[in-house]
Scaffold this motif. Structure first.
Motif, PDB file in Angstrom:
ATOM      1  N   HIS A   1      57.353  44.093  20.329  1.00 22.62           N
ATOM      2  CA  HIS A   1      58.294  43.008  20.058  1.00 22.62           C
ATOM      3  C   HIS A   1      57.790  42.011  19.385  1.00 22.62           C
ATOM      4  N   GLN A   2      57.818  41.764  18.257  1.00 29.10           N
ATOM      5  CA  GLN A   2      57.260  40.473  17.348  1.00 29.10           C
ATOM      6  C   GLN A   2      58.383  39.710  16.810  1.00 29.10           C
ATOM      7  N   MET A   3      59.592  39.278  17.507  1.00 25.28           N
ATOM      8  CA  MET A   3      60.745  38.428  17.016  1.00 25.28           C
ATOM      9  C   MET A   3      60.122  37.149  17.007  1.00 25.28           C
ATOM     10  N   GLY A   4      61.081  36.451  16.287  1.00 29.04           N
ATOM     11  CA  GLY A   4      60.578  34.778  16.083  1.00 29.04           C
ATOM     12  C   GLY A   4      61.180  33.857  17.047  1.00 29.04           C
ATOM     13  N   THR A   5      60.656  32.616  16.653  1.00 27.62           N
ATOM     14  CA  THR A   5      61.059  31.587  17.814  1.00 27.62           C
ATOM     15  C   THR A   5      62.582  31.244  17.974  1.00 27.62           C
ATOM     16  N   ASN A   6      63.348  32.038  17.259  1.00 27.31           N
ATOM     17  CA  ASN A   6      64.904  31.757  17.549  1.00 27.31           C
ATOM     18  C   ASN A   6      65.362  32.814  18.296  1.00 27.31           C
ATOM     19  N   VAL A   7      64.663  34.117  18.696  1.00 29.46           N
ATOM     20  CA  VAL A   7      64.985  34.970  19.273  1.00 29.46           C
ATOM     21  C   VAL A   7      64.584  34.932  20.759  1.00 29.46           C
ATOM     22  N   THR A   8      65.582  34.806  21.850  1.00 27.77           N
ATOM     23  CA  THR A   8      65.272  34.915  23.192  1.00 27.77           C
ATOM     24  C   THR A   8      65.499  36.655  23.606  1.00 27.77           C
ATOM     25  N   ASP A   9      64.477  37.075  24.037  1.00 27.02           N
ATOM     26  CA  ASP A   9      64.188  38.403  24.320  1.00 27.02           C
ATOM     27  C   ASP A   9      64.503  38.646  25.732  1.00 27.02           C
ATOM     28  N   LEU A  10      65.448  39.602  26.063  1.00 31.76           N
ATOM     29  CA  LEU A  10      65.628  40.040  27.391  1.00 31.76           C
ATOM     30  C   LEU A  10      65.549  41.741  27.405  1.00 31.76           C
ATOM     31  N   SER A  11      64.557  42.132  28.086  1.00 30.10           N
ATOM     32  CA  SER A  11      64.375  43.675  27.923  1.00 30.10           C
ATOM     33  C   SER A  11      64.308  44.135  29.212  1.00 30.10           C
ATOM     34  N   TYR A  12      64.917  45.195  29.466  1.00 34.01           N
ATOM     35  CA  TYR A  12      64.916  46.081  30.493  1.00 34.01           C
ATOM     36  C   TYR A  12      64.389  47.233  30.163  1.00 34.01           C
ATOM     37  N   ARG A  13      63.337  47.876  30.649  1.00 35.19           N
ATOM     38  CA  ARG A  13      62.832  48.989  30.341  1.00 35.19           C
ATOM     39  C   ARG A  13      62.711  50.084  31.600  1.00 35.19           C
ATOM     40  N   ARG A  14      63.208  51.149  31.680  1.00 30.92           N
ATOM     41  CA  ARG A  14      63.075  51.869  33.042  1.00 30.92           C
ATOM     42  C   ARG A  14      62.772  53.261  32.991  1.00 30.92           C
ATOM     43  N   ALA A  15      61.966  53.926  33.525  1.00 31.07           N
ATOM     44  CA  ALA A  15      61.840  55.395  33.598  1.00 31.07           C
ATOM     45  C   ALA A  15      61.819  56.175  34.739  1.00 31.07           C
TER      46      ALA A  15
END
Lengths: 260, 434
Positions: free
Chosen positions: B233-247
């Motif tokens: 994940h290499q998004m800029g300052t303007n992006v708030t990243d909410l990521s749920y990853r599940r296996a």
């Protein structure tokens, strides 16, 4: 230019406590000087102060290498000017391989675009490691991590051989070495002897000096060089200990903080 | 405190959108139900951080994205990531929709499915329906509910029984229009005894306007399957990243997570392995670099149900400037999961006095016959080490970067894909400002 290293009236303290109380020493290329003395007399402090360890504050005196003011330089500048300290307790650095570290050290002395080629570097490294009887695997190990005491010392000598400094300070390089390792380290030092390189060997014991013959021997007590002589001085110290020196100079306690 | 979630879309709008996309009725109903949940559920509770204060309402609205006819047309921001991928399997999502899809013919022949999720709900309806939102569920909190209501584009990857895919499949997610909802959903099903590696990148364009990425990854590793999921994940300052990853990991299956948290904006990520099957294994490696005034909350979890299941979680984070990171590791071993082994390590290196790091290792063990361990450390760059390197002529700057890379290297060097290692290395360099 002939190497010329001068220490004049060097005083240094750690956490407000003065350890070095005015060291004077002059070294030229091709010379080997030994500094001997019991524990606690300021020998290692001298080594650290010369290299610029942040914990030691130099309060007076001067150090010059070929006329350049060493004390005015940052640690890395001192190294690039030609000073090398083989440390008594080298740091362990996880994640940085020995070879990456050495290559960075060599390239730090070269202009951008003039970096040493990988092939040439590896050839040199392998040859020097062989001389020091080091397992080639050590090139890819993390810097000093998990190295035994003796392996660390050899690794210090390896760095010296790769970097080819003009003034080499060896701080207790012989401590913790068995006789075979001591011989290997000594032969590494001897291989590096040259007309434009000076050595300052700090040690408690004579035994390293059996293999690396010093031209000058200095005895350190109470943060000063109290006696200087030729190789015969080291032999006498080995045979008779330090008591006769103390007696001669009227010193009761040789450690720093005690006055004569 | 109750925080009312402001819904970015109303029920009627959502229904219309779903119908426009000709989604099956069950999906439309799911979305509507999830939207209702989003209005009533609370935000997730983050350890030692208040997500309520984050800028997480910037969903925009769903917008059509123009398809790319070839890789020659990709936006400059992702060119580097997709070069040399003409013949490989690659999908690109730009804002609300997938704009490029390519599956290598040899994989298609073996029955591998690699398509956008919106297409998959129609073409592979039963498979999708049986798995979608069963790992990351809509009713967990308002973020997961909103995701279930709004998800768009997305990836569906299915690997049939006994098929081993040796070349990684790749996806790129790009947000470069702040008015467009960016909520991709990744659904990966590795059937019995199959194996696959999937790699993706999350990137943002030049826009400085606020965007919320609300993403979910669901992975199902069926018996004996091996799944490796790598994401940067290499998004800029303007992006708030909410990521749920599940296996969800079945008997003797294994899951490997490789996560590069290299965003420049606030980030919440939760990487969770559910070791359902006996003999299942999970390995998570998280590398993070924080800078600026980022607020970062990274959680890795392993929940052991199966006997003789094993989990390993490693997080290494470097925090510079005024970045704050809360790093949680939660290993939970349920009663009956005998002979299980759960290990975790979290390490934070802080490069400035204003950077903050907090590592919280948590072990929750309900079974006696298990092994579990944790280690955590938070510290600054060691000045003795700097001195040692400088004493060999290396400048302070280079010495510091050697130590920082050294701190990350034990994890980076274990990344099994050389190209990914290099890519991650480059992103780390960028993040460290070198």
């Amino acid at each position: 230019m002939a190497t010329h290293f001068t220490i004049e009236g060097l005083k240094a303290e750690i956490e407000g406590k003065e350890i070095l109380k005015g060291i004077n020493l002059e070294m030229k290329g091709g010379e080997i000087h030994a500094i001997m003395g019991p524990n606690g007399t300021g020998k290692s402090t001298l080594a650290s102060a010369l290299m610029g360890h942040p914990k030691y504050e130099v309060t007076d005196g001067s150090v010059t290498l070929n006329g350049e003011d060493v004390l005015d330089m940052a640690v890395d500048e001192r190294a690039r000017a030609g000073l090398f300290l083989a440390m008594q307790y080298p740091s362990e650095i996880t994640g940085v391989t020995n070879s990456d570290f050495l290559r960075s050290a060599i390239n730090a002395r070269r202009e951008e675009g003039q970096e040493i080629s990988l092939i040439r570097f590896i050839r040199q490294l392998e040859a020097k490691m062989k001389e020091l009887d080091m397992n080639p695997e050590f090139a890819h190990r993390y810097l000093n991590e998990g190295f035994s005491g003796g392996e660390k010392k050899r690794n210090e000598i390896l760095q010296m051989m790769m970097i080819e400094p003009s003034i080499v300070v060896l701080d207790e390089i012989d401590s913790g070495l068995d006789i075979d390792a001591l011989k290997i380290v000594a032969s590494g030092v001897n291989a590096m002897r040259s007309e434009d390189r000076g050595f300052l060997i700090i040690t408690h014991y004579q035994r390293l000096l059996n293999y690396v013959k010093p031209d000058f021997v200095h005895v350190m007590m109470q943060g000063r060089i109290v006696k200087s002589g030729g190789p015969e001085l080291a032999e006498r110290l080995e045979a008779e200990g330090y008591d006769w020196v103390k007696e001669e100079l009227g010193i009761e306690d040789e450690t720093v903080g005690q006055e004569a | 405190m109750t925080t009312q979630t402001i819904l970015p879309v109303n029920a009627e709008g959502l229904r219309q959108l779903s119908e426009q996309r000709q989604e099956p009725t069950w999906l439309t109903e799911n979305r509507l139900k999830a939207l209702e949940l989003a209005a009533s559920l609370e935000l997730p509770k983050l350890e030692k951080m208040r997500i309520e204060r984050w800028d997480i309402q910037n969903y925009g609205s769903s917008k059509e994205s123009a398809q790319l006819a070839s890789l020659a047309e990709v936006p400059a921001s992702i060119q580097e990531l997709v070069k040399d991928q003409e013949s490989g399997s690659l999908m690109i999502q730009r804002n609300s929709g997938v704009v490029y899809t390519k599956l290598a013919p040899e994989l298609a022949e073996k029955g591998v499915i690699f398509t956008d999720l919106q297409t998959a709900v129609k073409e592979h309806e039963e498979l999708v329906k049986a798995h979608l939102h069963t790992a990351v569920q809509a009713d967990e909190h308002s973020v997961s509910a909103l995701h279930a209501a709004l998800w768009n584009g997305g990836i569906f990857l299915y690997v049939p029984k006994n098929v081993e895919v040796s070349v990684p499949l790749q996806a790129v997610f790009l947000t470069d229009d702040e008015e467009a909802t960016f909520a991709p959903h990744i659904l990966i099903i590795a059937d019995t005894n199959s194996s696959v590696t999937y790699v993706d990148n999350y990137v943002s364009g030049d826009s400085t306007k606020a965007v919320t990425h609300n993403g979910a990854v669901e992975i199902f590793a069926k018996s004996g399957a091996k799944v490796r999921y790598a994401t940067i994940h290499q998004m800029g300052t303007n992006v708030t990243d909410l990521s749920y990853r599940r296996a969800i990991i079945d008997n003797d299956a294994s899951m490997e997570w490789i996560v590069g948290e290299m965003n420049s904006g606030d980030t919440m990520s939760d990487t969770y392995s559910i070791l359902k099957g006996n003999g299942s294994t999970s390995d998570s490696k998280i590398i993070a670099v924080g800078s600026g005034s980022q607020k970062l909350n990274y959680t890795t979890r392993a929940n052991h149900f199966g006997k003789s299941s094993e989990s390993q979680m490693i997080t290494r984070a470097v925090m510079r400037e005024e970045a704050t990171a809360i790093i949680n590791g939660i290993t939970k071993i349920e009663k009956g999961a005998t002979k299980s082994d759960g290990q975790q390590t979290e390490k934070v290196l802080m490069l400035s006095p204003k950077a903050r790091g907090d590592a919280n290792p948590i072990l929750l063990i309900d079974e006696d016959d298990v092994k579990a361990g944790h280690a955590a450390s938070v510290g600054q760059v060691n000045q003795e080490q700097i001195y040692y390197l400088m004493s060999r002529g290396i400048s302070r700057e280079v010495a510091e970067s050697l130590i920082i890379y050294g701190f990350l290297a034990p994890v980076v060097s274990q990344i099994p894909l050389e190209s990914l290692q290099k890519q991650l290395q480059a992103v780390i360099e960028g993040k460290l400002g070198q």
